[in-house]
Write a protein that holds these residues in place. Structure first.
Motif, PDB file in Angstrom:
ATOM      1  N   UNK A 170      15.451   0.198  48.532  1.00  0.00           N
ATOM      2  CA  UNK A 170      14.023   0.175  48.862  1.00  0.00           C
ATOM      3  C   UNK A 170      13.464  -1.221  48.640  1.00  0.00           C
ATOM      4  N   UNK A 171      12.507  -1.620  49.472  1.00  0.00           N
ATOM      5  CA  UNK A 171      11.802  -2.880  49.231  1.00  0.00           C
ATOM      6  C   UNK A 171      10.300  -2.606  49.244  1.00  0.00           C
ATOM      7  N   UNK A 172       9.591  -3.272  48.320  1.00  0.00           N
ATOM      8  CA  UNK A 172       8.199  -2.901  48.074  1.00  0.00           C
ATOM      9  C   UNK A 172       7.460  -4.049  47.375  1.00  0.00           C
ATOM     10  N   UNK A 173       6.179  -4.296  47.690  1.00  0.00           N
ATOM     11  CA  UNK A 173       5.448  -5.330  46.939  1.00  0.00           C
ATOM     12  C   UNK A 173       5.311  -4.918  45.470  1.00  0.00           C
ATOM     13  N   UNK A 174       5.560  -5.843  44.539  1.00  0.00           N
ATOM     14  CA  UNK A 174       5.629  -5.514  43.105  1.00  0.00           C
ATOM     15  C   UNK A 174       4.308  -4.975  42.557  1.00  0.00           C
ATOM     16  N   UNK A 175       3.189  -5.596  42.968  1.00  0.00           N
ATOM     17  CA  UNK A 175       1.904  -5.166  42.384  1.00  0.00           C
ATOM     18  C   UNK A 175       1.611  -3.708  42.737  1.00  0.00           C
ATOM     19  N   UNK A 176       1.865  -3.365  44.002  1.00  0.00           N
ATOM     20  CA  UNK A 176       1.607  -1.983  44.423  1.00  0.00           C
ATOM     21  C   UNK A 176       2.564  -1.015  43.728  1.00  0.00           C
ATOM     22  N   UNK A 177       3.829  -1.426  43.638  1.00  0.00           N
ATOM     23  CA  UNK A 177       4.836  -0.556  43.015  1.00  0.00           C
ATOM     24  C   UNK A 177       4.463  -0.256  41.560  1.00  0.00           C
ATOM     25  N   UNK A 178       3.977  -1.271  40.877  1.00  0.00           N
ATOM     26  CA  UNK A 178       3.583  -1.112  39.485  1.00  0.00           C
ATOM     27  C   UNK A 178       2.531   0.006  39.358  1.00  0.00           C
ATOM     28  N   UNK A 179       1.552  -0.027  40.252  1.00  0.00           N
ATOM     29  CA  UNK A 179       0.490   0.981  40.234  1.00  0.00           C
ATOM     30  C   UNK A 179       1.026   2.369  40.523  1.00  0.00           C
ATOM     31  N   UNK A 180       1.873   2.485  41.555  1.00  0.00           N
ATOM     32  CA  UNK A 180       2.387   3.803  41.930  1.00  0.00           C
ATOM     33  C   UNK A 180       3.280   4.386  40.827  1.00  0.00           C
ATOM     34  N   UNK A 181       4.119   3.520  40.242  1.00  0.00           N
ATOM     35  CA  UNK A 181       5.027   4.015  39.188  1.00  0.00           C
ATOM     36  C   UNK A 181       4.234   4.564  38.000  1.00  0.00           C
ATOM     37  N   UNK A 182       3.102   3.912  37.703  1.00  0.00           N
ATOM     38  CA  UNK A 182       2.273   4.357  36.576  1.00  0.00           C
ATOM     39  C   UNK A 182       1.703   5.751  36.832  1.00  0.00           C
ATOM     40  N   UNK A 183       1.539   6.100  38.101  1.00  0.00           N
ATOM     41  CA  UNK A 183       0.953   7.397  38.452  1.00  0.00           C
ATOM     42  C   UNK A 183       1.997   8.500  38.674  1.00  0.00           C
ATOM     43  N   UNK A 184       3.298   8.162  38.555  1.00  0.00           N
ATOM     44  CA  UNK A 184       4.340   9.167  38.823  1.00  0.00           C
ATOM     45  C   UNK A 184       4.273  10.328  37.844  1.00  0.00           C
ATOM     46  N   UNK A 185       4.534  11.499  38.347  1.00  0.00           N
ATOM     47  CA  UNK A 185       4.672  12.663  37.476  1.00  0.00           C
ATOM     48  C   UNK A 185       6.099  13.181  37.562  1.00  0.00           C
ATOM     49  N   UNK A 186       6.403  14.160  36.713  1.00  0.00           N
ATOM     50  CA  UNK A 186       7.760  14.726  36.775  1.00  0.00           C
ATOM     51  C   UNK A 186       7.733  16.234  37.052  1.00  0.00           C
ATOM     52  N   UNK A 187       6.686  16.627  37.752  1.00  0.00           N
ATOM     53  CA  UNK A 187       6.542  18.047  38.069  1.00  0.00           C
ATOM     54  C   UNK A 187       7.366  18.363  39.323  1.00  0.00           C
ATOM     55  N   UNK A 188       8.670  18.447  39.134  1.00  0.00           N
ATOM     56  CA  UNK A 188       9.566  18.765  40.259  1.00  0.00           C
ATOM     57  C   UNK A 188      10.770  19.530  39.733  1.00  0.00           C
ATOM     58  N   UNK A 189      11.651  19.897  40.640  1.00  0.00           N
ATOM     59  CA  UNK A 189      12.764  20.789  40.287  1.00  0.00           C
ATOM     60  C   UNK A 189      13.647  20.229  39.166  1.00  0.00           C
ATOM     61  N   UNK A 190      13.747  18.883  39.083  1.00  0.00           N
ATOM     62  CA  UNK A 190      14.646  18.292  38.079  1.00  0.00           C
ATOM     63  C   UNK A 190      13.905  17.766  36.852  1.00  0.00           C
ATOM     64  N   UNK A 191      12.560  17.865  36.870  1.00  0.00           N
ATOM     65  CA  UNK A 191      11.771  17.357  35.753  1.00  0.00           C
ATOM     66  C   UNK A 191      11.961  15.864  35.546  1.00  0.00           C
ATOM     67  N   UNK A 192      12.194  15.131  36.646  1.00  0.00           N
ATOM     68  CA  UNK A 192      12.441  13.685  36.559  1.00  0.00           C
ATOM     69  C   UNK A 192      11.320  12.896  37.221  1.00  0.00           C
ATOM     70  N   UNK A 193      11.204  11.629  36.820  1.00  0.00           N
ATOM     71  CA  UNK A 193      10.271  10.723  37.494  1.00  0.00           C
ATOM     72  C   UNK A 193      11.020  10.116  38.676  1.00  0.00           C
TER      73      UNK A 193
END
Ligand code: UD1
Ligand code: CA
Length: 454
Positions: A170-193
Protein backbone atom coordinates in the motif's frame (compact mmCIF):
# COMPACT_ATOMS: atom_id res chain seq x y z
CA UNK A 1 7.60 14.28 -1.27
CA UNK A 2 9.94 11.71 0.23
CA UNK A 3 9.20 8.06 0.73
CA UNK A 4 9.23 6.10 4.02
CA UNK A 5 9.09 2.34 3.61
CA UNK A 6 7.59 0.35 6.47
CA UNK A 7 8.10 -3.41 6.44
CA UNK A 8 5.83 -5.54 8.63
CA UNK A 9 7.73 -8.48 10.05
CA UNK A 10 6.35 -9.04 13.54
CA UNK A 11 4.15 -12.03 12.76
CA UNK A 12 4.93 -15.34 14.39
CA UNK A 13 4.97 -17.65 11.39
CA UNK A 14 3.76 -20.67 13.39
CA UNK A 15 2.93 -22.57 10.21
CA UNK A 16 6.66 -22.82 9.38
CA UNK A 17 7.03 -25.13 12.38
CA UNK A 18 10.60 -24.00 12.78
CA UNK A 19 12.86 -22.60 15.48
CA UNK A 20 13.96 -19.99 12.97
CA UNK A 21 11.69 -16.90 12.76
CA UNK A 22 9.68 -16.88 9.54
CA UNK A 23 11.35 -13.84 8.01
CA UNK A 24 14.77 -15.49 8.49
CA UNK A 25 13.84 -18.62 6.53
CA UNK A 26 16.20 -18.78 3.55
CA UNK A 27 15.04 -18.21 0.00
CA UNK A 28 17.78 -18.56 -2.62
CA UNK A 29 20.28 -18.47 0.24
CA UNK A 30 19.05 -15.15 1.68
CA UNK A 31 16.50 -14.64 4.48
CA UNK A 32 12.97 -13.76 3.29
CA UNK A 33 13.27 -10.35 4.90
CA UNK A 34 16.56 -9.76 3.04
CA UNK A 35 14.75 -9.95 -0.29
CA UNK A 36 12.19 -7.39 0.86
CA UNK A 37 14.99 -5.15 2.15
CA UNK A 38 16.76 -5.39 -1.23
CA UNK A 39 13.56 -4.30 -2.93
CA UNK A 40 13.14 -1.42 -0.46
CA UNK A 41 16.79 -0.35 -0.83
CA UNK A 42 16.46 -0.12 -4.60
CA UNK A 43 13.50 2.25 -4.21
CA UNK A 44 15.49 5.18 -2.88
CA UNK A 45 13.32 5.59 0.21
CA UNK A 46 14.54 8.16 2.72
CA UNK A 47 13.90 5.75 5.49
CA UNK A 48 13.34 2.00 5.82
CA UNK A 49 11.65 0.86 9.01
CA UNK A 50 11.17 -2.76 10.05
CA UNK A 51 8.39 -3.57 12.52
CA UNK A 52 9.57 -6.65 14.37
CA UNK A 53 8.32 -8.79 17.21
CA UNK A 54 8.68 -12.57 17.20
CA UNK A 55 12.29 -13.73 17.12
CA UNK A 56 13.18 -10.06 17.44
CA UNK A 57 16.82 -10.27 18.50
CA UNK A 58 17.75 -12.82 15.88
CA UNK A 59 15.98 -10.82 13.19
CA UNK A 60 17.68 -7.55 14.15
CA UNK A 61 21.06 -9.25 14.40
CA UNK A 62 20.77 -10.69 10.90
CA UNK A 63 20.54 -7.18 9.43
CA UNK A 64 22.46 -5.19 12.03
CA UNK A 65 24.61 -3.11 9.69
CA UNK A 66 21.98 -2.22 7.15
CA UNK A 67 21.11 1.26 8.44
CA UNK A 68 17.52 0.31 9.19
CA UNK A 69 15.11 1.76 11.69
CA UNK A 70 13.77 -0.98 13.98
CA UNK A 71 10.47 -0.68 15.81
CA UNK A 72 9.24 -3.28 18.24
CA UNK A 73 5.62 -4.37 18.12
CA UNK A 74 5.53 -6.21 21.44
CA UNK A 75 2.04 -7.60 20.93
CA UNK A 76 0.73 -8.53 17.50
CA UNK A 77 -2.60 -6.70 17.46
CA UNK A 78 -2.96 -6.51 13.69
CA UNK A 79 -1.42 -4.99 10.58
CA UNK A 80 -2.86 -1.51 11.32
CA UNK A 81 -1.41 -1.59 14.83
CA UNK A 82 1.93 -2.71 13.37
CA UNK A 83 2.13 0.25 10.97
CA UNK A 84 1.11 2.58 13.79
CA UNK A 85 4.23 1.57 15.76
CA UNK A 86 6.39 2.96 12.96
CA UNK A 87 4.54 6.25 12.56
CA UNK A 88 6.02 8.42 15.38
CA UNK A 89 9.33 8.84 13.50
CA UNK A 90 7.80 8.99 10.04
CA UNK A 91 7.73 12.59 8.71
CA UNK A 92 4.27 13.97 7.89
CA UNK A 93 5.44 15.28 4.51
CA UNK A 94 6.49 11.82 3.30
CA UNK A 95 4.49 9.11 1.61
CA UNK A 96 4.43 5.72 3.29
CA UNK A 97 4.95 2.47 1.39
CA UNK A 98 3.92 -0.63 3.36
CA UNK A 99 5.58 -3.95 2.48
CA UNK A 100 5.25 -7.37 4.16
CA UNK A 101 8.36 -9.21 5.34
CA UNK A 102 6.92 -12.50 4.10
CA UNK A 103 6.27 -11.34 0.51
CA UNK A 104 9.81 -11.73 -0.86
CA UNK A 105 9.40 -11.84 -4.64
CA UNK A 106 7.97 -8.36 -5.09
CA UNK A 107 10.02 -6.47 -7.67
CA UNK A 108 11.32 -2.95 -7.39
CA UNK A 109 9.68 -2.18 -10.76
CA UNK A 110 6.22 -2.99 -9.38
CA UNK A 111 6.78 -0.85 -6.27
CA UNK A 112 8.00 2.01 -8.46
CA UNK A 113 4.94 1.68 -10.66
CA UNK A 114 2.70 1.80 -7.58
CA UNK A 115 4.48 4.84 -6.13
CA UNK A 116 4.97 6.75 -9.38
CA UNK A 117 1.57 6.18 -10.97
CA UNK A 118 -0.33 7.22 -7.86
CA UNK A 119 -0.96 10.97 -7.46
CA UNK A 120 0.84 12.08 -4.29
CA UNK A 121 -2.29 12.88 -2.30
CA UNK A 122 -4.05 9.62 -3.23
CA UNK A 123 -3.85 6.11 -1.80
CA UNK A 124 -3.06 2.97 -3.80
CA UNK A 125 -3.15 -0.73 -3.00
CA UNK A 126 -1.42 -3.44 -4.98
CA UNK A 127 -3.91 -6.13 -5.97
CA UNK A 128 -3.95 -9.36 -7.94
CA UNK A 129 -6.66 -11.58 -9.45
CA UNK A 130 -6.77 -15.12 -8.09
CA UNK A 131 -8.80 -18.12 -9.26
CA UNK A 132 -9.18 -19.07 -5.63
CA UNK A 133 -9.19 -15.95 -3.44
CA UNK A 134 -9.98 -17.86 -0.22
CA UNK A 135 -8.26 -16.40 2.83
CA UNK A 136 -7.41 -13.00 1.40
CA UNK A 137 -8.84 -9.53 1.81
CA UNK A 138 -11.21 -8.75 -1.10
CA UNK A 139 -10.97 -5.55 -3.13
CA UNK A 140 -14.40 -3.97 -3.37
CA UNK A 141 -14.49 -1.45 -6.21
CA UNK A 142 -16.97 1.22 -7.09
CA UNK A 143 -16.56 2.81 -10.48
CA UNK A 144 -12.88 2.38 -11.26
CA UNK A 145 -11.50 3.00 -7.80
CA UNK A 146 -11.39 0.96 -4.61
CA UNK A 147 -14.16 1.49 -2.12
CA UNK A 148 -13.00 -0.76 0.70
CA UNK A 149 -11.20 -4.02 1.56
CA UNK A 150 -13.12 -6.77 3.32
CA UNK A 151 -11.20 -9.52 5.09
CA UNK A 152 -12.24 -13.12 4.36
CA UNK A 153 -13.50 -13.67 7.90
CA UNK A 154 -15.71 -10.57 7.74
CA UNK A 155 -16.96 -11.09 4.18
CA UNK A 156 -20.49 -11.94 3.07
CA UNK A 157 -21.21 -14.26 0.11
CA UNK A 158 -21.18 -11.47 -2.46
CA UNK A 159 -17.85 -10.16 -1.25
CA UNK A 160 -16.39 -13.67 -1.08
CA UNK A 161 -17.18 -14.07 -4.79
CA UNK A 162 -14.74 -11.24 -5.64
CA UNK A 163 -11.50 -12.62 -7.08
CA UNK A 164 -9.39 -9.46 -6.87
CA UNK A 165 -7.46 -9.58 -3.58
CA UNK A 166 -5.30 -7.31 -1.46
CA UNK A 167 -1.59 -8.19 -1.62
CA UNK A 168 -0.89 -6.03 1.44
CA UNK A 169 1.30 -3.54 -0.40
CA UNK A 170 0.00 0.00 0.00
CA UNK A 171 1.11 3.58 -0.59
CA UNK A 172 -0.40 6.49 1.30
CA UNK A 173 0.42 10.08 2.41
CA UNK A 174 1.90 9.85 5.94
CA UNK A 175 -0.11 12.67 7.54
CA UNK A 176 -3.42 11.20 6.44
CA UNK A 177 -2.38 7.67 7.39
CA UNK A 178 -1.47 8.84 10.88
CA UNK A 179 -4.98 10.22 11.36
CA UNK A 180 -6.75 7.13 10.01
CA UNK A 181 -4.63 4.72 12.06
CA UNK A 182 -5.51 6.65 15.23
CA UNK A 183 -9.20 6.09 14.48
CA UNK A 184 -8.93 2.32 13.80
CA UNK A 185 -11.06 -0.01 15.83
CA UNK A 186 -10.83 -3.75 16.30
CA UNK A 187 -14.50 -4.59 16.15
CA UNK A 188 -14.17 -7.37 13.58
CA UNK A 189 -14.08 -11.14 13.32
CA UNK A 190 -10.42 -11.37 14.39
CA UNK A 191 -10.45 -8.59 17.01
CA UNK A 192 -7.47 -7.01 15.22
CA UNK A 193 -6.59 -3.49 14.11
CA UNK A 194 -6.73 -3.99 10.32
CA UNK A 195 -4.57 -1.82 8.12
CA UNK A 196 -7.10 -2.55 5.39
CA UNK A 197 -9.75 -0.53 7.24
CA UNK A 198 -7.95 2.72 6.35
CA UNK A 199 -9.20 2.26 2.77
CA UNK A 200 -12.83 2.93 3.68
CA UNK A 201 -11.69 5.84 5.86
CA UNK A 202 -9.80 7.34 2.92
CA UNK A 203 -12.83 7.05 0.66
CA UNK A 204 -14.94 8.61 3.41
CA UNK A 205 -12.55 11.59 3.47
CA UNK A 206 -12.88 12.01 -0.29
CA UNK A 207 -9.43 10.54 -1.07
CA UNK A 208 -9.22 8.40 -4.21
CA UNK A 209 -7.94 4.84 -3.66
CA UNK A 210 -6.37 3.20 -6.72
CA UNK A 211 -6.21 -0.54 -7.15
CA UNK A 212 -3.02 -1.29 -9.08
CA UNK A 213 -2.73 -4.85 -10.38
CA UNK A 214 0.50 -6.82 -10.02
CA UNK A 215 1.82 -8.56 -13.14
CA UNK A 216 1.80 -12.03 -11.65
CA UNK A 217 0.67 -13.93 -8.59
CA UNK A 218 4.14 -15.29 -7.83
CA UNK A 219 5.46 -11.77 -7.39
CA UNK A 220 3.05 -11.04 -4.55
CA UNK A 221 2.72 -14.48 -2.98
CA UNK A 222 3.01 -14.54 0.79
CA UNK A 223 5.08 -17.28 2.44
CA UNK A 224 3.42 -18.96 5.40
CA UNK A 225 4.67 -22.56 5.32
CA UNK A 226 7.44 -24.75 3.91
CA UNK A 227 5.38 -25.68 0.85
CA UNK A 228 4.94 -22.04 -0.13
CA UNK A 229 8.61 -21.45 0.66
CA UNK A 230 9.56 -24.21 -1.80
CA UNK A 231 7.17 -22.79 -4.43
CA UNK A 232 8.70 -19.35 -4.01
CA UNK A 233 12.19 -20.87 -4.28
CA UNK A 234 11.32 -22.43 -7.65
CA UNK A 235 9.72 -19.20 -8.86
CA UNK A 236 12.76 -17.16 -7.87
CA UNK A 237 15.19 -19.66 -9.39
CA UNK A 238 13.23 -19.52 -12.66
CA UNK A 239 13.47 -15.73 -12.59
CA UNK A 240 17.24 -15.77 -11.94
CA UNK A 241 17.90 -18.33 -14.69
CA UNK A 242 15.71 -16.38 -17.14
CA UNK A 243 17.82 -13.28 -16.50
CA UNK A 244 21.05 -15.24 -17.11
CA UNK A 245 19.70 -16.84 -20.29
CA UNK A 246 18.74 -13.38 -21.56
CA UNK A 247 22.43 -12.49 -21.13
CA UNK A 248 23.45 -15.51 -23.19
CA UNK A 249 24.24 -18.09 -20.52
CA UNK A 250 23.40 -21.64 -21.65
CA UNK A 251 21.74 -24.18 -19.35
CA UNK A 252 21.22 -27.88 -20.08
CA UNK A 253 18.01 -27.65 -18.02
CA UNK A 254 16.93 -24.30 -16.55
CA UNK A 255 14.96 -26.18 -13.88
CA UNK A 256 18.01 -28.02 -12.55
CA UNK A 257 20.28 -25.28 -11.30
CA UNK A 258 20.26 -23.32 -8.04
CA UNK A 259 21.63 -19.84 -7.53
CA UNK A 260 21.93 -18.80 -3.90
CA UNK A 261 23.66 -15.49 -4.22
CA UNK A 262 24.91 -13.56 -7.21
CA UNK A 263 26.17 -15.37 -10.29
CA UNK A 264 27.95 -13.19 -12.85
CA UNK A 265 28.77 -14.79 -16.20
CA UNK A 266 30.75 -13.79 -19.28
CA UNK A 267 29.88 -14.79 -22.84
CA UNK A 268 29.21 -18.39 -23.86
CA UNK A 269 29.13 -19.87 -20.41
CA UNK A 270 27.49 -23.29 -20.29
CA UNK A 271 26.05 -24.87 -17.16
CA UNK A 272 25.01 -28.50 -17.05
CA UNK A 273 22.45 -30.01 -14.67
CA UNK A 274 22.54 -29.91 -10.86
CA UNK A 275 24.95 -27.06 -10.45
CA UNK A 276 24.62 -25.05 -7.22
CA UNK A 277 26.12 -21.57 -6.94
CA UNK A 278 26.39 -19.92 -3.53
CA UNK A 279 27.49 -16.41 -2.57
CA UNK A 280 29.28 -14.27 -5.15
CA UNK A 281 30.42 -16.40 -8.06
CA UNK A 282 32.02 -15.12 -11.25
CA UNK A 283 32.42 -17.22 -14.38
CA UNK A 284 34.55 -15.82 -17.21
CA UNK A 285 33.85 -16.13 -20.94
CA UNK A 286 33.44 -19.67 -22.19
CA UNK A 287 33.48 -21.35 -18.78
CA UNK A 288 31.84 -24.79 -18.71
CA UNK A 289 30.36 -26.22 -15.55
CA UNK A 290 29.58 -29.90 -15.97
CA UNK A 291 26.95 -31.76 -13.94
CA UNK A 292 26.76 -32.00 -10.11
CA UNK A 293 28.98 -29.16 -9.02
CA UNK A 294 28.91 -26.84 -6.04
CA UNK A 295 30.65 -23.50 -6.57
CA UNK A 296 30.72 -21.09 -3.63
CA UNK A 297 32.33 -17.62 -3.39
CA UNK A 298 34.70 -18.27 -6.27
CA UNK A 299 35.88 -16.74 -9.51
CA UNK A 300 36.76 -18.91 -12.51
CA UNK A 301 38.73 -17.47 -15.44
CA UNK A 302 37.81 -17.62 -19.13
CA UNK A 303 37.77 -21.03 -20.78
CA UNK A 304 37.97 -22.94 -17.52
CA UNK A 305 36.19 -26.29 -17.42
CA UNK A 306 34.87 -27.80 -14.20
CA UNK A 307 34.20 -31.48 -14.80
CA UNK A 308 31.49 -33.34 -12.90
CA UNK A 309 31.23 -33.67 -9.11
CA UNK A 310 33.52 -30.97 -7.79
CA UNK A 311 33.25 -28.89 -4.62
CA UNK A 312 34.74 -25.43 -5.09
CA UNK A 313 34.80 -22.81 -2.35
CA UNK A 314 36.73 -19.55 -1.98
CA UNK A 315 38.88 -20.35 -5.01
CA UNK A 316 40.10 -18.36 -7.98
CA UNK A 317 41.39 -19.62 -11.28
CA UNK A 318 43.05 -17.95 -14.24
CA UNK A 319 42.12 -18.86 -17.80
CA UNK A 320 41.79 -22.31 -19.34
CA UNK A 321 42.10 -24.35 -16.19
CA UNK A 322 40.67 -27.83 -15.92
CA UNK A 323 39.22 -29.01 -12.64
CA UNK A 324 37.92 -32.42 -11.68
CA UNK A 325 36.05 -34.67 -12.00
CA UNK A 326 35.79 -35.16 -8.21
CA UNK A 327 38.12 -32.35 -7.18
CA UNK A 328 37.90 -30.11 -4.14
CA UNK A 329 39.16 -26.53 -4.14
CA UNK A 330 39.05 -25.02 -0.66
CA UNK A 331 39.39 -21.40 0.44
CA UNK A 332 42.59 -19.78 -0.74
CA UNK A 333 43.14 -22.10 -3.68
CA UNK A 334 44.55 -19.78 -6.35
CA UNK A 335 45.23 -21.30 -9.72
CA UNK A 336 46.95 -19.32 -12.49
CA UNK A 337 46.39 -20.12 -16.21
CA UNK A 338 46.28 -23.59 -17.79
CA UNK A 339 46.41 -25.39 -14.46
CA UNK A 340 45.02 -28.92 -14.20
CA UNK A 341 43.57 -30.23 -10.95
CA UNK A 342 42.38 -33.78 -11.48
CA UNK A 343 40.28 -36.39 -9.72
CA UNK A 344 40.40 -36.78 -5.94
CA UNK A 345 42.72 -33.82 -5.54
CA UNK A 346 42.22 -31.34 -2.69
CA UNK A 347 43.83 -27.90 -2.83
CA UNK A 348 43.72 -25.53 0.16
CA UNK A 349 45.31 -22.09 0.67
CA UNK A 350 47.85 -22.66 -2.06
CA UNK A 351 48.95 -20.99 -5.25
CA UNK A 352 49.59 -23.00 -8.40
CA UNK A 353 51.36 -21.15 -11.23
CA UNK A 354 50.84 -21.41 -15.00
CA UNK A 355 50.72 -24.78 -16.68
CA UNK A 356 51.19 -26.94 -13.58
CA UNK A 357 49.37 -30.25 -13.19
CA UNK A 358 48.15 -32.07 -10.11
CA UNK A 359 46.18 -34.82 -11.71
CA UNK A 360 45.33 -37.57 -9.23
CA UNK A 361 44.69 -38.38 -5.55
CA UNK A 362 46.67 -35.56 -3.98
CA UNK A 363 46.50 -33.11 -1.07
CA UNK A 364 48.06 -29.68 -1.59
CA UNK A 365 47.79 -27.42 1.49
CA UNK A 366 49.68 -24.22 2.37
CA UNK A 367 51.84 -24.61 -0.69
CA UNK A 368 53.32 -22.43 -3.38
CA UNK A 369 53.72 -24.30 -6.63
CA UNK A 370 55.68 -22.74 -9.49
CA UNK A 371 55.18 -22.94 -13.26
CA UNK A 372 55.22 -26.14 -15.28
CA UNK A 373 55.30 -28.39 -12.22
CA UNK A 374 54.04 -31.97 -12.38
CA UNK A 375 52.81 -33.46 -9.14
CA UNK A 376 52.46 -37.25 -9.33
CA UNK A 377 49.54 -39.32 -8.08
CA UNK A 378 49.11 -39.73 -4.35
CA UNK A 379 51.36 -36.86 -3.30
CA UNK A 380 50.74 -35.22 0.07
CA UNK A 381 51.97 -31.95 1.49
CA UNK A 382 52.27 -32.77 5.20
CA UNK A 383 51.45 -29.22 6.28
CA UNK A 384 50.29 -29.82 9.85
CA UNK A 385 52.48 -31.01 12.71
CA UNK A 386 49.60 -31.27 15.14
CA UNK A 387 50.02 -27.71 16.35
CA UNK A 388 51.01 -25.46 13.47
CA UNK A 389 50.67 -25.27 9.71
CA UNK A 390 53.82 -25.07 7.59
CA UNK A 391 54.54 -24.12 4.02
CA UNK A 392 55.71 -26.21 1.09
CA UNK A 393 57.41 -24.51 -1.86
CA UNK A 394 57.76 -26.34 -5.14
CA UNK A 395 59.73 -24.31 -7.70
CA UNK A 396 59.25 -23.97 -11.45
CA UNK A 397 59.69 -27.08 -13.55
CA UNK A 398 59.91 -29.53 -10.63
CA UNK A 399 58.73 -33.10 -11.13
CA UNK A 400 57.29 -34.84 -8.06
CA UNK A 401 57.00 -38.60 -8.48
CA UNK A 402 54.01 -40.58 -7.31
CA UNK A 403 53.34 -41.22 -3.64
CA UNK A 404 55.65 -38.51 -2.30
CA UNK A 405 55.21 -36.98 1.15
CA UNK A 406 56.54 -33.46 1.45
CA UNK A 407 57.00 -32.77 5.16
CA UNK A 408 56.63 -29.01 5.58
CA UNK A 409 58.33 -26.63 5.98
CA UNK A 410 60.20 -27.80 2.93
CA UNK A 411 61.36 -26.48 -0.41
CA UNK A 412 61.88 -28.20 -3.74
CA UNK A 413 64.23 -26.38 -6.16
CA UNK A 414 63.87 -25.38 -9.81
CA UNK A 415 63.69 -28.37 -12.17
CA UNK A 416 64.29 -30.75 -9.26
CA UNK A 417 63.04 -34.32 -9.52
CA UNK A 418 61.76 -36.47 -6.68
CA UNK A 419 61.57 -40.22 -7.15
CA UNK A 420 58.34 -42.06 -6.34
CA UNK A 421 57.58 -43.00 -2.74
CA UNK A 422 59.92 -40.49 -1.06
CA UNK A 423 59.30 -38.81 2.28
CA UNK A 424 61.02 -35.47 1.80
CA UNK A 425 62.06 -33.67 4.99
CA UNK A 426 64.98 -31.59 3.71
CA UNK A 427 65.34 -29.02 0.96
CA UNK A 428 65.87 -30.44 -2.54
CA UNK A 429 68.24 -28.21 -4.53
CA UNK A 430 67.77 -26.87 -8.05
CA UNK A 431 68.19 -29.48 -10.81
CA UNK A 432 68.74 -32.25 -8.17
CA UNK A 433 67.24 -35.72 -8.08
CA UNK A 434 66.08 -36.78 -4.62
CA UNK A 435 65.35 -40.43 -3.89
CA UNK A 436 64.33 -41.61 -0.45
CA UNK A 437 63.32 -45.25 -0.16
CA UNK A 438 64.83 -48.48 1.08
CA UNK A 439 66.31 -50.97 -1.38
CA UNK A 440 63.97 -53.62 -2.75
CA UNK A 441 64.61 -57.11 -1.33
CA UNK A 442 63.80 -60.44 -2.99
CA UNK A 443 62.83 -63.56 -0.98
CA UNK A 444 62.78 -66.49 -3.41
CA UNK A 445 60.17 -69.25 -2.95
CA UNK A 446 58.19 -67.28 -0.37
CA UNK A 447 55.28 -69.25 1.13
CA UNK A 448 52.16 -67.15 1.61
CA UNK A 449 50.27 -67.70 4.87
CA UNK A 450 47.26 -70.03 4.53
CA UNK A 451 43.90 -69.73 6.23
CA UNK A 452 43.67 -71.67 9.53
CA UNK A 453 41.54 -74.83 9.51
CA UNK A 454 41.35 -75.16 5.74
C1 UD1 B 1 -3.23 -9.55 5.25
C2 UD1 B 1 -4.29 -8.53 4.81
C3 UD1 B 1 -5.15 -9.13 3.70
C4 UD1 B 1 -4.29 -9.57 2.55
C5 UD1 B 1 -3.17 -10.52 3.02
C6 UD1 B 1 -2.20 -10.74 1.89
C7 UD1 B 1 -4.88 -7.16 6.76
C8 UD1 B 1 -5.84 -6.97 7.85
N1 UD1 B 1 -5.11 -8.18 5.94
O1 UD1 B 1 -3.92 -10.64 5.82
O2 UD1 B 1 -6.10 -8.16 3.24
O3 UD1 B 1 -5.07 -10.19 1.56
O4 UD1 B 1 -2.46 -9.93 4.12
O5 UD1 B 1 -1.26 -11.72 2.25
O6 UD1 B 1 -3.92 -6.42 6.64
N2 UD1 B 1 2.05 -8.45 10.99
C9 UD1 B 1 2.68 -7.72 11.97
N3 UD1 B 1 2.02 -7.45 13.13
C10 UD1 B 1 0.74 -7.88 13.34
C11 UD1 B 1 0.10 -8.62 12.34
C12 UD1 B 1 0.78 -8.89 11.17
O7 UD1 B 1 3.83 -7.31 11.81
O8 UD1 B 1 0.22 -7.57 14.42
C13 UD1 B 1 2.76 -8.70 9.74
C14 UD1 B 1 3.06 -10.18 9.50
O9 UD1 B 1 4.35 -10.51 10.00
C15 UD1 B 1 3.02 -10.28 7.98
C16 UD1 B 1 2.02 -9.21 7.57
O10 UD1 B 1 1.95 -8.31 8.65
O11 UD1 B 1 4.27 -9.96 7.40
C17 UD1 B 1 0.65 -9.76 7.24
O12 UD1 B 1 0.08 -10.35 8.39
P1 UD1 B 1 -0.88 -11.61 8.32
O13 UD1 B 1 -1.33 -11.92 9.68
O14 UD1 B 1 -0.19 -12.69 7.56
O15 UD1 B 1 -2.10 -11.00 7.49
P2 UD1 B 1 -3.19 -11.81 6.69
O16 UD1 B 1 -4.22 -12.32 7.62
O17 UD1 B 1 -2.52 -12.76 5.78
CA1 CA C 1 -0.25 -13.67 5.46
Amino acid sequence: MGLSTIILAAGQGTRMRSALPKVLQPLAGRPLLGHVLDCAAALSSDDVCVVYGHGGDAVRKAFEDDGLRWVLQAEQLGTGHAVQQAMPDTPDENRVLVLFGDVPLLTTATCERLVEETPQDDVAVLTVDLDDPTGYGRIIREGGSVNCIVEEKDAGPEEKAVCEINTGVLVCPADKLRGWLADLGNDNAQGEYYLTDVIAMAVNDGVTVHGVKADSWTEVMGINDKKQLAEAERALQARLVDELMAHGVGFADPARVDIRGSLTCGKDVFIDINAVFEGDVELGDGVTIESNNLVRESSLGAGTVVHSNCHIEGATTGNDCEIGPFARLRPGAELANNVKIGNFVEVKKSTVADGSKVNHLTYIGDAEIGKGVNVGAGTITCNYDGANKHKTTISDGAFIGSGVELVAPVKVGVNATIGAGATITKEVGDEELAIERSRQKAVPGWQRPTKKGS
